[in-house]
Design an enzyme around this catalytic site. Structure first.
Site, PDB file in Angstrom:
ATOM      1  N   SER A   1      -3.919 -96.775 -55.998  1.00  0.00           N
ATOM      2  CA  SER A   1      -3.905 -98.122 -56.572  1.00  0.00           C
ATOM      3  C   SER A   1      -2.487 -98.642 -56.777  1.00  0.00           C
ATOM      4  O   SER A   1      -2.303 -99.704 -57.382  1.00  0.00           O
ATOM      5  CB  SER A   1      -4.647 -98.130 -57.921  1.00  0.00           C
ATOM      6  OG  SER A   1      -3.939 -97.368 -58.888  1.00  0.00           O
ATOM      7  N   LYS A   2      -1.490 -97.931 -56.244  1.00  0.00           N
ATOM      8  CA  LYS A   2      -0.096 -98.278 -56.523  1.00  0.00           C
ATOM      9  C   LYS A   2       0.587 -98.961 -55.333  1.00  0.00           C
ATOM     10  O   LYS A   2      -0.052 -99.301 -54.342  1.00  0.00           O
ATOM     11  CB  LYS A   2       0.655 -97.029 -56.955  1.00  0.00           C
ATOM     12  CG  LYS A   2       0.056 -96.312 -58.159  1.00  0.00           C
ATOM     13  CD  LYS A   2      -0.105 -97.235 -59.365  1.00  0.00           C
ATOM     14  CE  LYS A   2      -0.471 -96.487 -60.648  1.00  0.00           C
ATOM     15  NZ  LYS A   2      -1.771 -95.838 -60.610  1.00  0.00           N
ATOM     16  N   ILE A   3       1.893 -99.139 -55.440  1.00  0.00           N
ATOM     17  CA  ILE A   3       2.665 -99.912 -54.474  1.00  0.00           C
ATOM     18  C   ILE A   3       2.588 -99.337 -53.065  1.00  0.00           C
ATOM     19  O   ILE A   3       2.521-100.059 -52.068  1.00  0.00           O
ATOM     20  CB  ILE A   3       4.138-100.009 -54.930  1.00  0.00           C
ATOM     21  CG1 ILE A   3       4.253-100.926 -56.142  1.00  0.00           C
ATOM     22  CG2 ILE A   3       5.050-100.476 -53.804  1.00  0.00           C
ATOM     23  CD1 ILE A   3       4.021-102.389 -55.861  1.00  0.00           C
TER      24      ILE A   3
END
Length: 420
Positions: free
Chosen positions: A217-219
């Site tokens: 769910s991150k960059i």
């Protein structure tokens, strides 16, 4: 016999789920609704990542090649302008490495935002370090400099500041200066903001240590993963010491991670994910991983906690690094849509502090409480399903009392996707 029946039951449930999904899709087609909406996870995965994962699954001969991991660490450090970087199997484990490197001991206190993910206080709890919460501001959802000093005691050893949603913390420099005044260490939580900049330097380089996340769910993503960085050679030695003490994941766990690269691409990124996601879920859904386990939400250390990154995931990470700047540029451009929407509808835009460049993992907005409780309006009017980080101020676990700004964010903050 019981295990066989349980497996058959799970398979039947998965087929029923697919049937329900496709029935909903048929309804969307008939009503003219979009079959897909911008996803909040794994949006930096592309066919090249899938092909790499398949190649790695087909040839496991170099799964224990430490040079692949070292290459990824070196590339990340160079890209991030950090002198030292070490890769782990989660951002929370990278935080544990930072705690170890700073020499925080049982009974020590650390100041932490009262609006965070449960895995952050867990890392301190696992090290028997006391967490002292402090309220946030509502411009960037970072620690409020005006609330911190009252939380400092003779036992305080460090301050953890975070750059949330891809924004640079409003009081970034002021918090670092305050920490220096009190001779406290600074840990930077950059899990949401990998690549964000302040005064020409990427976040994570003002404090003593920093950690980043490559969870899905991150960059950028390696499905699960994290990186600890520092520019201090003595702290780097301690990070390395922690690194040498923890094991690599087991082969079965790595197999699942790589299959999740494929699963996530078809479930969350592929343009035809509305049906391909179900096909691949039927094939590999039994390998699906959960980022934060039920154990962790209860403050219990999972068995797989405390591992360093292995070569297959480092290879995925290196491939993701090739695209991270391009995707962050796309996030910034997409965020302008939400800037215009806020201006048109009278909502306050998140603050971009002077001399900063955000990366907009998500675009946070304070809306009416009822609009957070029921976000169907966003789907109907905007064609998106917003995120609801955070439903509690120690998400997704407990609520701590006495922090009005954190309470306001829990009640009203939704976050729009910034990639499609």
């Amino acid at each position: 016999m019981k295990n066989t029946l349980k497996a058959e039951y799970i398979e039947i449930r998965r087929f029923l789920k697919v049937g329900k999904n496709q029935a909903r899709n048929l309804k969307k087609i008939l009503s003219g609704e979009p079959l897909v909406t911008p996803s909040l996870v794994s949006m930096t995965l592309d066919s090249d990542d899938v092909n790499l994962a398949k190649k790695l699954l087909a040839d496991r001969g170099k799964w224990d090649d430490s040079s692949t991991v070292e290459s990824f660490e070196s590339k990340f450090a160079a890209w991030n302008s950090s002198k030292y970087a070490l890769a782990f199997m989660a951002g929370r484990v990278a935080l544990s490495a930072c705690i170890y490197a700073l020499g925080l001991r049982p009974g020590d206190e650390v100041i932490v935002p009262a609006y965070t993910c449960v895995v952050v206080p867990n890392a301190f709890k696992f090290a028997s370090v006391k967490v002292v919460y402090s309220d946030i501001e509502l411009d960037t959802y970072g620690l409020d400099i005006n609330r911190i000093e009252a939380r400092i005691t003779s036992k305080t050893r460090a301050i953890l500041l975070h750059h949330l949603y891809g924004l640079v913390c409003r009081d970034y420099q002021a918090i670092v200066d305050l920490a220096k005044h009190y001779n406290l260490k600074v840990i930077e939580d950059c899990a949401h903001s990998t690549g964000a900049e302040f005064r020409g330097q990427k976040v994570g380089n003002l404090g003593d240590v920093a950690f980043y996340s490559s969870e899905h769910s991150k960059i950028f993503t390696t499905i699960q993963g994290g990186i600890a960085t520092t520019n201090n050679p003595e702290l780097a030695t301690k990070l390395e010491e922690y690194y040498q003490q923890v094991p690599y994941p087991k082969v079965g766990w790595l197999d699942k991670q790589l299959h999740n690269v494929i699963l996530d691409f078809y479930k969350f990124k592929h343009p035809q994910r509305w049906w391909l996601g179900d096909i691949w879920d039927l094939r590999y859904g039994h390998k699906q991983l959960i980022s934060t386990t039920l154990e962790e939400t209860k403050g219990i250390r999972p068995k797989h906690y405390g591992q360093k990154m292995a070569a297959p995931l480092a290879a995925i990470g290196s491939n993701q690094l090739l695209k991270i700047d391009s995707y962050n540029d796309r996030r910034r451009k997409y965020a302008k849509r939400w800037d215009y929407w806020c201006e048109e509808h009278g909502y306050r835009k998140p603050t971009v502090i002077q001399d900063s460049i955000p990366v907009y993992l998500r675009y946070p907005i304070l809306v009416e409480p009822e609009k957070k409780r029921n976000t169907t309006w966003a789907y109907k009017k905007l064609g998106v399903i917003p995120g609801v980080w955070f439903r509690t101020n120690i998400h997704p676990s407990q609520t701590v009392e006495g922090f009005p700004n954190a309470d306001k964010a829990v009640e009203c903050c939704i976050n729009f996707p910034c990639l499609n």
